[in-house]
Each structure stands twice: as structure tokens, then as C-alpha cells.
Write an enzyme that holds these catalytic residues in place. Structure first.
Site, mmCIF file in Angstrom:
data_model
loop_
_atom_site.group_PDB
_atom_site.id
_atom_site.type_symbol
_atom_site.label_atom_id
_atom_site.label_comp_id
_atom_site.label_asym_id
_atom_site.label_seq_id
_atom_site.Cartn_x
_atom_site.Cartn_y
_atom_site.Cartn_z
ATOM 1 N N ASP A 20 -3.288 6.842 -10.916
ATOM 2 C CA ASP A 20 -2.433 7.699 -10.072
ATOM 3 C C ASP A 20 -2.581 9.175 -10.445
ATOM 4 O O ASP A 20 -1.595 9.855 -10.759
ATOM 5 C CB ASP A 20 -0.959 7.290 -10.194
ATOM 6 C CG ASP A 20 -0.738 5.812 -9.965
ATOM 7 O OD1 ASP A 20 -1.248 5.297 -8.967
ATOM 8 O OD2 ASP A 20 -0.047 5.173 -10.789
ATOM 9 N N ASP A 81 3.521 13.922 -9.811
ATOM 10 C CA ASP A 81 2.959 14.918 -8.898
ATOM 11 C C ASP A 81 3.380 16.294 -9.379
ATOM 12 O O ASP A 81 4.556 16.518 -9.694
ATOM 13 C CB ASP A 81 3.443 14.697 -7.472
ATOM 14 C CG ASP A 81 2.787 15.676 -6.504
ATOM 15 O OD1 ASP A 81 1.543 15.676 -6.417
ATOM 16 O OD2 ASP A 81 3.508 16.446 -5.846
ATOM 17 N N ILE A 136 9.799 5.542 -5.857
ATOM 18 C CA ILE A 136 8.654 5.819 -6.726
ATOM 19 C C ILE A 136 7.607 6.604 -5.926
ATOM 20 O O ILE A 136 7.756 6.850 -4.742
ATOM 21 C CB ILE A 136 8.026 4.540 -7.327
ATOM 22 C CG1 ILE A 136 7.333 3.693 -6.250
ATOM 23 C CG2 ILE A 136 9.067 3.706 -8.044
ATOM 24 C CD1 ILE A 136 6.501 2.570 -6.852
ATOM 25 N N SER A 154 7.301 2.903 -1.685
ATOM 26 C CA SER A 154 6.346 1.865 -2.039
ATOM 27 C C SER A 154 6.816 0.529 -1.484
ATOM 28 O O SER A 154 7.960 0.137 -1.688
ATOM 29 C CB SER A 154 6.222 1.775 -3.560
ATOM 30 O OG SER A 154 5.462 0.657 -3.947
ATOM 31 N N GLU A 191 1.889 2.496 -0.253
ATOM 32 C CA GLU A 191 2.535 3.289 -1.291
ATOM 33 C C GLU A 191 1.712 4.548 -1.558
ATOM 34 O O GLU A 191 0.773 4.862 -0.835
ATOM 35 C CB GLU A 191 2.693 2.462 -2.576
ATOM 36 C CG GLU A 191 1.418 1.848 -3.089
ATOM 37 C CD GLU A 191 1.668 0.769 -4.136
ATOM 38 O OE1 GLU A 191 2.834 0.430 -4.400
ATOM 39 O OE2 GLU A 191 0.679 0.255 -4.687
ATOM 40 N N ASP A 263 -4.519 11.897 -4.506
ATOM 41 C CA ASP A 263 -3.893 13.203 -4.383
ATOM 42 C C ASP A 263 -4.922 14.137 -3.751
ATOM 43 O O ASP A 263 -6.130 13.887 -3.839
ATOM 44 C CB ASP A 263 -3.476 13.721 -5.768
ATOM 45 C CG ASP A 263 -2.765 15.064 -5.712
ATOM 46 O OD1 ASP A 263 -1.884 15.222 -4.840
ATOM 47 O OD2 ASP A 263 -3.079 15.947 -6.524
#
Length: 440
Positions: A20, A81, A136, A154, A191, A263
């Protein structure tokens, strides 16, 4: 179908283990935050060579347990993030009890990433088993008018959006639904949302299907766009993201599978994780993006996998579908004339340089030979992803989008019988073994 999978256009080295990932730049330094104990943290001075740094947090924050009692103490902060707004860096992260809606999104702030003067800003939003959404996978987005928004969510009731107060950077007002995937009353995988804006459209990226299963992961990066930030979002086929829509940006390559946790950096770079198809180990990648006709595309990824197909049999012009639009495993595949139904639509995406998986849009299950049977006449059915090669297919281009579809496990051809059921048989070059791929 030709299959030229991309060559890496940004070669990475160093410590590439990250799940992630989120990419930012401060001055001349690049930074990556990712899932990990205390929030994983890496840096690079050239975008290519990466070094691990100390985690953002030395230990779990004491208040997390007030909302999520049973979070993983060894891998506690998920899907962070990091964005710059109003003179500060804002770091959103999630803490969750795996597989449940017992989750929270928290917030840190700093004047400078390099100075690491992180301040705990506390709770942003929380959820419990009694709520529809899951708190989340946060992503901070600043719209063209300078308003901050948080997109998150998610599985369960899917992807949510809420406007943030510019001072507190916490929610104020309504929570909007942007995307979800349901099979009957059963939630399916969606998600890791990411929002961006380009040339009059808001783009929502999300990871669909299953993460965190090593080389059995079938994560994919999907995208839709809208004229308003609150939606509705549609894919290139015009299907709503509230109805299992989503144009597929990427899913796999020669060595890695399970693309997801993505991202974007300034609409130029896509960063994501994936799993090595043999060892199951994960790492992150950075890809360059192109934009063509208003849609994103990974540079040098020359495979057209961003649409669904109807599989039309050359013998009777009927299309492959799950019998009676069933959504359970073992349902057989048949040809019929109901070409507009989602059960007649199939996502085809690569799992290496030669073979594909074929996933039904209605059930989200995969085309396979029943019981991995290698014999002539074995039934074709649907099943969840097992990573067995009986779910993998070679597409041999004959002419004008007409293909033979050959099972990797048996070497036999997808064949329509007289009663319209599908089986596998030795390739005899029959029209009943030839399929036109009609893009939706």
C-alpha cells in the site's frame, strides 16, 4: 490476442518491500509511506534507489485500542496517505481488525517530512460491525477549488467520500457513496481508493478483488470518472462503479501478479504493490502514466485489457454466459442470446506473457475446467480464484478478433456443444471452437 506486457520504465533498487505505498516529494527528496508497524517509511534522492528509514511512530498510539481492540500489534498501521495542504503535511492512516469493520482512520501532521516533527491529530473517523462502511484506506484529495476531501473504504458498502474542514482536516457533512461491488447480497472486493482530477473530470482509482494472498492474489487496478466529485462514476464502457463497473488499468505481468494498493503522484506516476508469482513475496513499483482520450494508461503497457468482452461463438453467434446467471461456484457455462446481461460479459486479463484469466462480470468468478479434468468433454464452469492452471487460457488470434481459447492445463479448446453447453475438446478447427471477442 497479442500480449506485449510493459518493460519497467523506472528501474527500482534497494529496499523495495512495501505494501500500500504512497509517493510524495519534498524539495529534492522523494518519500514513500506504506503499511507497517508504526507506518513504514522509505526515502530516495533519485526516485530509483530506495532506503528504509525509521517508522513514523515509535509505538502504537494509546487511544487506538479505545476503538479497535484487536488490531495487529506487529503490522498496526495500514495504507497511509501523505499530502501537503495549507502549509502542512497531513498523514492519514488506518488501524483495523482484519476482515471486520472494526476500524479507524487517524491523522498525523508535520511542518516538514525531513524534520519529522509529527504531531498526533487524533481520530478522523471510525466504524464498527454495526455500520455499513469500513474506515480504512484513506486518501486525501484537494479539489480544483481548494477544498479538501477524504475518500476511503473497503469491501462491505464500498468506497465513501466526505468533505473535510480546512482547519481540522476532519469530516464535516455528508458521506457519499462512490463505488461498490455486490454479488447478490454478498459484498465483493473493492478498496484502496485514490482520487485525482484532470481536464474536467474526477477520476476514481480502486483496487478490486483479493489482496494479501501472496501469489494467489487477484487484485487489479480499476478506474472510473465523473463530472462531479460526488459522482456518478462510470468506466469506459459506461457502466457505473456502483454496479461493479471499472476499466482495468493493470492486473499482472510476466513476473508479478495482484497489482493494487495504488497511489498517484501528480497524474504522472502510478505507484502500487504486487506479488511475485512464484515466491509470493511483495514489493512496490513506480510506473509512468500516459493519458489517451481522457483515460489513464500505463506507458509501454500495450495490452488492451481495459474493457470487458462478449465471447460470441462463431457457429451460432450466441455468447458465453453462466447458466441462469448463477453466482455460485460450479455453475456451468452455456451460450445464449442475452448479450446485454452482465452474466454474458467477461473480463479478460493477463497472468503472464501468454495466458489469461477470464472472469465473469456478474458472479466475479473465473472460467475453468471442472476439477482440473484433462479429458475430452470435461465441463466448463465457474469457480473462485485457485491459481490452478485449469483457470488459465491461451488466446490464439485467427483473424478479425476471432480466437481459439485453449486451456493451459489440458491443452484442449473451449468448445460449444449442440445443446449450447461449453466443454473442452481436442482442437479440430471447428466453428464451435472459435470465439469472437466483442469489446463492450
Amino acid at each position: 490476442m497479442t500480449n506485449k506486457l510493459f518493460d519497467l520504465n523506472i528501474e527500482l533498487k534497494g529496499d523495495l518491500k512495501a505494501h500500500d505505498p504512497a509517493l510524495v516529494k519534498e524539495n529534492d527528496q522523494w518519500y514513500l509511506v506504506h503499511t507497517g508497524k508504526g507506518i513504514g517509511f522509505k526515502s530516495s534522492n533519485n526516485l530509483s534507489e530506495w532506503h528504509s528509514q525509521d517508522s513514523i511512530l515509535n509505538e502504537a498510539l494509546s487511544w487506538w485500542g479505545d476503538y479497535v481492540e484487536n488490531f495487529d500489534r506487529e503490522n498496526d498501521a495500514w495504507a497511509p496517505d501523505l499530502e501537503y495542504f495549507n502549509g502542512k503535511w497531513w498523514l492519514y492512516y488506518s488501524v483495523s481488525e482484519f476482515g471486520t469493520k472494526n476500524s479507524l482512520i487517524g491523522l498525523l501532521s508535520a511542518e516538514s517530512i525531513e524534520a519529522a516533527d509529527w504531531q498526533d491529530e487524533g481520530l478522523v473517523i471510525t466504524s464498527t460491525q454495526g455500520q455499513d462502511f469500513n474506515s480504512i484506506d484513506p486518501n486525501l484529495f484537494i479539489d480544483p477549488e481548494g477544498k479538501p476531501w477524504l475518500v476511503f473504504g473497503s469491501w462491505f458498502d464500498g468506497i465513501k467520500l466526505t468533505e473535510l474542514n480546512k482547519e481540522t482536516m476532519k469530516p464535516e457533512g455528508e458521506i457519499y457513496s462512490l463505488a461498490h461491488r455486490m454479488v447478490g447480497k454478498r459484498p465483493a472486493g473493492i478498496e484502496a481508493p485514490t482520487l485525482t482530477y484532470k481536464d474536467g473530470y474526477y477520476y476514481l482509482f480502486a483496487s478490486i478483488d483479493h489482496c494479501c494472498r501472496g501469489n494467489k492474489s487477484d487484485y487489479k487496478i480499476a478506474c472510473g470518472r465523473a463530472e462531479s466529485i460526488t459522482g456518478p462514476y462510470y468506466d469506459q464502457d459506461g457502466t457505473s462503479l456502483m454496479d461493479k463497473g471499472g476499466s482495468i488499468l493493470a492486473a499482472a505481468d510476466r513476473e508479478f501478479t495482484g497489482y493494487g494498493g495504488q497511489d498517484l503522484f501528480e497524474n504522472k506516476y502510478l505507484v502500487h504493490h504486487a506479488y511475485h508469482r512464484h515466491s509470493g513475496e511483495y514489493r512496490f513499483f513506480i510506473k509512468e502514466l500516459d493519458w489517451e482520450d481522457g483515460w489513464p494508461k500505463i506507458k509501454n503497457y500495450d495490452l488492451k485489457i481495459n474493457s470487458y468482452y462478449k465471447l460470441k461463438n462463431l457457429e451460432n453467434q450466441k455468447t458465453a454466459a453462466v447458466e441462469a446467471a448463477k453466482t455460485e461456484a460450479r455453475a456451468r457455462i452455456i451460450c445464449n442470446n442475452n448479450q446485454k446481461a452482465h452474466t454474458n460479459h467477461w473480463l479478460i486479463y493477463p497472468i503472464d506473457a501468454e495466458y489469461y484469466r477470464i472472469q465473469n462480470r456478474n458472479s466475479l468468478l473465473y472460467l475453468e475446467v471442472g476439477d482440473a479434468d484433462k479429458s475430452d468433454g470435461a465441463d466448463i464452469q465457474q469457480w473462485s480464484n485457485t491459481r490452478h492452471i485449469c483457470q488459465e487460457w491461451e488466446l490464439i488470434n485467427l483473424r478479425d478478433n476471432i480466437y481459439k481459447i485453449i486451456n493451459r492445463n489440458s491443452g484442449k479448446a473451449l468448445t460449444k456443444l449442440e445443446d449450447d453447453y461449453l466443454v473442452q475438446k481436442e482442437d479440430q478447427d471447428l466453428d464451435s471452437q472459435k470465439w469472437k471477442l466483442d469489446s463492450l
